[in-house]
Design a protein around this motif. Sequence first.
Motif, PDB file in Angstrom:
ATOM      1  N   PHE A   1       0.829  -1.191   0.000  1.00 35.72           N
ATOM      2  CA  PHE A   1       0.000   0.000   0.000  1.00 35.72           C
ATOM      3  C   PHE A   1       0.870   1.250   0.000  1.00 35.72           C
ATOM      4  N   TYR A   2       0.274   2.340  -0.475  1.00 36.71           N
ATOM      5  CA  TYR A   2       0.943   3.641  -0.484  1.00 36.71           C
ATOM      6  C   TYR A   2      -0.071   4.678  -0.020  1.00 36.71           C
ATOM      7  N   THR A   3       0.348   5.526   0.907  1.00 34.59           N
ATOM      8  CA  THR A   3      -0.503   6.613   1.382  1.00 34.59           C
ATOM      9  C   THR A   3      -0.058   7.895   0.702  1.00 34.59           C
ATOM     10  N   THR A   4      -0.989   8.530   0.019  1.00 38.63           N
ATOM     11  CA  THR A   4      -0.657   9.717  -0.765  1.00 38.63           C
ATOM     12  C   THR A   4      -0.269  10.899   0.110  1.00 38.63           C
ATOM     13  N   VAL A   5       0.532  11.771  -0.487  1.00 38.24           N
ATOM     14  CA  VAL A   5       0.827  13.068   0.100  1.00 38.24           C
ATOM     15  C   VAL A   5       0.202  14.118  -0.812  1.00 38.24           C
ATOM     16  N   GLN A   6      -0.094  15.272  -0.256  1.00 36.22           N
ATOM     17  CA  GLN A   6      -0.721  16.347  -1.026  1.00 36.22           C
ATOM     18  C   GLN A   6       0.049  16.602  -2.320  1.00 36.22           C
TER      19      GLN A   6
ATOM     20  N   PRO B   1      -5.188  14.452  -2.616  1.00 38.35           N
ATOM     21  CA  PRO B   1      -4.971  15.066  -1.316  1.00 38.35           C
ATOM     22  C   PRO B   1      -4.123  14.096  -0.478  1.00 38.35           C
ATOM     23  N   ALA B   2      -3.673  14.523   0.659  1.00 45.38           N
ATOM     24  CA  ALA B   2      -2.915  13.638   1.543  1.00 45.38           C
ATOM     25  C   ALA B   2      -3.855  12.623   2.191  1.00 45.38           C
TER      26      ALA B   2
END
Length: 72
Positions: free
Chosen positions: A4-9, A44-45
Amino acid sequence: MAKFYTTVQGDMWDSIAYTQLGSVSHTDKLMNANLQYRDIYLFPAGIVLTIPEVKERASSLLPPWKKVGYGQ
């Protein structure tokens, strides 16, 4: 095991594909693994994306127009 990858703004599909999968050529695979977010262009983050497994990393060869001396 799923990755998994968590987005940054400010993340975009192609930049995530490049950093997480090694090439923008895998952008379609990334989007297909996360169809619920397909309408987002600029993330978005905090969005957690599933990173698909790819059989092999895409070639790192540059297209002809990005090579030094092209057209000379």
